[in-house]
Design an enzyme around this catalytic site. Sequence first.
Site, PDB file in Angstrom:
ATOM      1  CE  LYS A  39       4.524   5.033  -4.951  1.00 38.54           C
ATOM      2  NZ  LYS A  39       4.107   6.311  -5.028  1.00 38.54           N
ATOM      3  CB  SER A  61       0.450   6.277  -4.606  1.00 35.81           C
ATOM      4  OG  SER A  61       1.792   6.904  -5.309  1.00 35.81           O
ATOM      5  CB  SER A 117       2.361   9.892  -4.451  1.00 31.89           C
ATOM      6  OG  SER A 117       0.836   9.554  -5.202  1.00 31.89           O
TER       7      SER A 117
END
Length: 591
Positions: free
Chosen positions: A77, A151, A175
């Site tokens: 990420k 996220s 997330s």
Amino acid sequence: MFPEKLTIHGLTELYRSGATTPLAVVEEILARLAASPDPAIWISLVPAAELRAAAASLTAAGYKADQPLWGIPFAAKDNIDTAGLVTSAACPAFAYQPAADSTVVAKLRAAGALLVGKTNLDQFATGLNGTRSPYGAPRCVFDTDYVSGGSSSGSAVAVARGQVVFALGTDTAGSGRVPAAFNDLVGIKPTKGLLSTAGVVPAVRSQDCVTVLAHSAADGDLVRQVAEGFDGADPYSRPAGFHSLKLEKFRFGVLSGEEREFYGDEAASALYDAAIDRLVTLGGTPVPFDYKPLRECAHLLYGGPWVAERLAAVEDFIADHAANMDPTVRAIIEGAKGKTAVEAYRGHYALSAYSQYINGLWRDLDILLLPTAPTIYKVADMLADPVRLNSNLGRYTNFVNLLDCSAVAVPGGFTPAGLPFGVTLVAPAFADADLAVLGDRLHRAARADLPGPVLAPVSAPDALPILAVGAHLSGMPLNHELTSVGGRLAGVVRTAPDYRLYALAGTVPPKPGLVRDPGFAGPGILAEEWWLPPAALGAFIARIPAPLGVGKVTLADGRQVTSFLCESYALEGATEITHHGGWRAYRASLS
């Protein structure tokens, strides 16, 4: 040659047999990237020539059995530092070039893994839906009208589309779990501090976790084991503990009444019921519990003072670059302005009360089984109502880090419309290993064709169990004798029914005496199973005074564990307290 879903076990078997090479796998990955139908998955990619060179180097050196991730492509990420690629946190004005890998990425590379690139996310990891990024909104792989979840949006979609084998995400409020649910993946949410966050852009620094997204619990848990470890560079890093869970005859909490909320999604509600039924077939007993305190606790993360940590993470940046931020993210973070120290203390007081509540749950329950998200939304609907709908997605996830829990999100099937649904197993801190085993079993109960090995239970590393029945229970006067030597609470257990408990005469306060009475059919005695380092266990046993001694006690689940026992001569003048069910309840009855 390669399956659509790439797994660590599958590729490792191919490497071990000589059927393929890392270079061949990289060529397949590059082809899949070029053909990707979703342009919003990635923020940056390792240049193809560099990726081929890294794979060629591994190929030339030959397969390394001592590198558990040898030749395995992965993604990170883009709030996690990787040397050679910019870290942006999905905000171009914030982007910087890190000097080195984050701790977790360095561990994965050392284990032979190949970094493919950096994935998209809700800006500054603030969101659970995946639409809050200037790089676009990745979509659910099963219906592109729907959100990917966030996220860790790009990480989930990259794994689900077979562009990498696993991906790193982060999880503060859900997330890493919500995007796993929306893309039919497993999301490993480790205990806080188990994986270092050094080199990770903070969202809520005290609550952030690095997570793993994969196709199976076996793959995700392997990555967790490789990446974990105490790191002095992370002020919230913790040495690994071990909390064992019952893997048979366990009790699991389920939603009931008004707290069972799916926002009108009856298909999701039915899939939750199906997951409950599967866990029953695996040996569990469902126990309805009051979710309201956990829901109220969840509100602290965005509605309470913890939102101020989001401001603390980017305060200097937002002062000069607020206009460069996603409007929804900016509004959430700027909402922390004006939060006071008084509010912070009140928030901590409230959190302590909620912690007491969940500790009480753990005395009666082994795990919780919750929907990962109560429903899924279309991208258009999310953009039209970004705060309320995003909040709905976090209904069952936001409390987990605040209350220091471990969690594993697993697929829970599909609705008649073909949309994915997921459930999450939640347990106390450091139950990660056993929780992954239960998650794997639940996943396989729903998916008989799940590839890869069945995840096997593991024992506490370098530790031996002992049962506490009296003053050594957690919160009791002598508990420090366990914790001061590195003891870890494995869980609350109950003895077999043929044990009696006494309050022994002659001492103030009285000592407990546990005695077996073959043929007696009592309630069983509540106790705590602790794990001690072998040397500490020996020293601990040596201090036990007469008339107490040590022997094996049979538990209700059939296991035998070392425990305090009482010599029969000491029962003269003692008061039987078996009907209380345990020492803690007996002591409470005296007050």
